[in-house]
Write an enzyme that holds these catalytic residues in place. Structure first.
Site, PDB file in Angstrom:
ATOM      1  N   GLU A   1      -4.651   4.081   6.100  1.00 10.84           N
ATOM      2  CA  GLU A   1      -4.433   3.850   4.671  1.00 10.84           C
ATOM      3  C   GLU A   1      -4.823   5.085   3.836  1.00 10.84           C
ATOM      4  O   GLU A   1      -4.067   5.502   2.964  1.00 10.84           O
ATOM      5  CB  GLU A   1      -5.215   2.604   4.221  1.00 10.84           C
ATOM      6  CG  GLU A   1      -4.726   2.077   2.890  1.00 10.84           C
ATOM      7  CD  GLU A   1      -5.456   0.826   2.426  1.00 10.84           C
ATOM      8  OE1 GLU A   1      -5.392  -0.194   3.113  1.00 10.84           O
ATOM      9  OE2 GLU A   1      -6.081   0.896   1.360  1.00 10.84           O
TER      10      GLU A   1
ATOM     11  N   ARG B   1       0.818  -1.214   0.000  1.00  8.44           N
ATOM     12  CA  ARG B   1       0.000   0.000   0.000  1.00  8.44           C
ATOM     13  C   ARG B   1       0.854   1.268   0.000  1.00  8.44           C
ATOM     14  O   ARG B   1       0.545   2.249   0.664  1.00  8.44           O
ATOM     15  CB  ARG B   1      -0.943   0.043   1.213  1.00  8.44           C
ATOM     16  CG  ARG B   1      -1.979  -1.039   1.266  1.00  8.44           C
ATOM     17  CD  ARG B   1      -2.976  -0.898   0.102  1.00  8.44           C
ATOM     18  NE  ARG B   1      -4.118  -1.749   0.339  1.00  8.44           N
ATOM     19  CZ  ARG B   1      -4.160  -3.040   0.029  1.00  8.44           C
ATOM     20  NH1 ARG B   1      -3.123  -3.614  -0.554  1.00  8.44           N
ATOM     21  NH2 ARG B   1      -5.239  -3.751   0.281  1.00  8.44           N
TER      22      ARG B   1
ATOM     23  N   SER C   1     -10.390  -0.330   3.476  1.00  7.04           N
ATOM     24  CA  SER C   1      -9.624  -0.472   4.724  1.00  7.04           C
ATOM     25  C   SER C   1      -9.152   0.899   5.186  1.00  7.04           C
ATOM     26  O   SER C   1      -8.490   1.609   4.421  1.00  7.04           O
ATOM     27  CB  SER C   1      -8.385  -1.321   4.494  1.00  7.04           C
ATOM     28  OG  SER C   1      -8.729  -2.613   4.109  1.00  7.04           O
TER      29      SER C   1
END
Ligand code: EPU
Length: 340
Positions: A336, A166, A240
């Site tokens: 995130e 990520r 998320s």
């Protein structure tokens, strides 16, 4: 060149959390030339920029000061097709899922594990999207961007993009400094199903499918996501909200001793990824709320807007979840989405 410059724009419909915010200035860019025209513009050129794709990986807690560049670059095409692979190219403003569906319709498998991920093609490399045993980086060929300082168009190959979990160059050194305009993906031949993610394998087994086609993997991924994750079109969210923390073996073993049920996955370099959702769940945070912001009742990694939440409430909720996990497990969760 004429630019479509808008003022005092409501951003509620342009972020998947659906939280309120207003842009003082917003420019819709439909191609690389328009991005360059923004850089060359006497006022806009010097102002800080916020690059907006599908708005699925950010949280507005206030009105952004920056000039918002809404990327609306279209186009989907097959660049190259031979016995080894197919290279496809998409404009940064194309919806990611639309690209996955289109590539399947053209007869090219290879992206099906990444079906239904919200957001645009241009946003996909920024956080190296991943799901169900696949990351964008595995399929990535190259991208074009326009440098927001010089106005120059640049092409970057995979190694230059510094993809991580990520993470990428575009979240680090190039954050806010460039606009991705086109992305190219390489789909290897022959196609092989990637079924490393246990739940995906189980789903196909239950359906009696031994040798799935790309379409069957696509359908399975869509079904799993629909069962587990809230649809942003129905319930505002950004997927998320927390990353799965990566820890070394010593820390993982210490935690495992105290919490034998904790879910973790070994990584190639000897470290471990811990399931943040499991830890949040174990802290009893599911369903916790601040105002109209809540931890999703089905998946603990997802924060949702139950209707009328403000970004600042979502952030306060995220902080309280982070604190609960810190106190119980001694682990600091990272967000995130980008918090504005
Ligand atoms: N779990 C719980 N409680 C929950 C949810 C999950 O205990 O409320 C447990 C599950 O039982 C499982 C573990 O936590 O053992 C991991 O859950 P899951 O398999 O759903 O995956 P995840 O690690 O929570 C990651 C990605 C998702 C991606 C899935 C599938 C991150 C931060 N998230 O979630 O990506 O779809 O794997 O590959 O890496 C996103 O980034 O927006 C996203 C949705």
């Amino acid at each position: 060149m004429d630019l479509a410059i808008e003022h005092d724009v409501d951003l509620r419909g342009l972020n998947t959390f659906g939280v309120p915010a207003r842009a003082r200035t917003l420019v819709r860019v439909g191609d690389a030339r328009q991005v360059r025209a923004v850089v060359d513009h006497p006022e806009l050129g010097r102002a800080p920029k916020l690059v907006l794709g599908g708005g699925s990986n950010l949280l507005f807690t206030r009105d952004p000061d920056a000039v918002v560049l809404k990327v609306e670059i279209a186009g989907l095409r097959v660049l190259h097709d031979d016995a080894q692979s197919t290279v496809i190219e998409a404009g940064a403003g194309v919806g990611w899922h639309e690209l996955v569906r289109w590539s399947l319709e053209q007869g090219f498998g290879g992206l099906e594990n990444l079906a239904l991920i919200p957001g645009t093609v241009g946003a996909a490399p920024v956080q190296n999207i991943g799901a169900y045993g696949m990351e964008l980086a595995e399929r990535f060929e190259s991208l074009d961007l326009v440098d927001l300082t010089t106005g120059r168009a640049v092409t970057l190959e995979r190694a230059a993009c510094r993809f991580g979990y990520r993470d990428s160059l575009f979240k680090q050194a190039l954050a806010g400094k460039s606009v991705i305009t086109r992305v190219r993906l390489r789909l290897p031949k022959p196609w092989r199903a990637q079924l490393g993610y246990a739940e995906l394998q189980r789903h196909l087994q239950r359906a009696g499918i031994d040798e799935p086609s790309p379409r069957e993997v696509f359908d399975a991924v869509c079904a799993i996501r629909r069962a587990k994750l809230p649809d942003p079109a129905v319930l505002g969210n950004a997927g998320s909200f927390f990353k799965n923390p990566v820890v070394n073996r010593t820390i993982r073993n210490e935690i495992l001793e105290e919490f034998p049920e904790i879910v973790s996955y070994p990584l190639e370099d000897g470290s471990y990824k811990l399931a943040a959702a499991w830890m949040i769940d174990a802290c009893g945070c599911k369903g916790r709320s601040v105002g109209a912001a809540a931890v999703d009742a089905r998946h603990a990694l997802v924060l949702v807007n139950r209707g009328g939440a403000r970004g600042e409430e979502v952030l306060r909720l995220a902080e309280s979840v982070r604190e609960a996990v810190r106190e119980r497990f001694g682990i600091e969760l990272e967000y995130e989405p980008v918090v504005v």
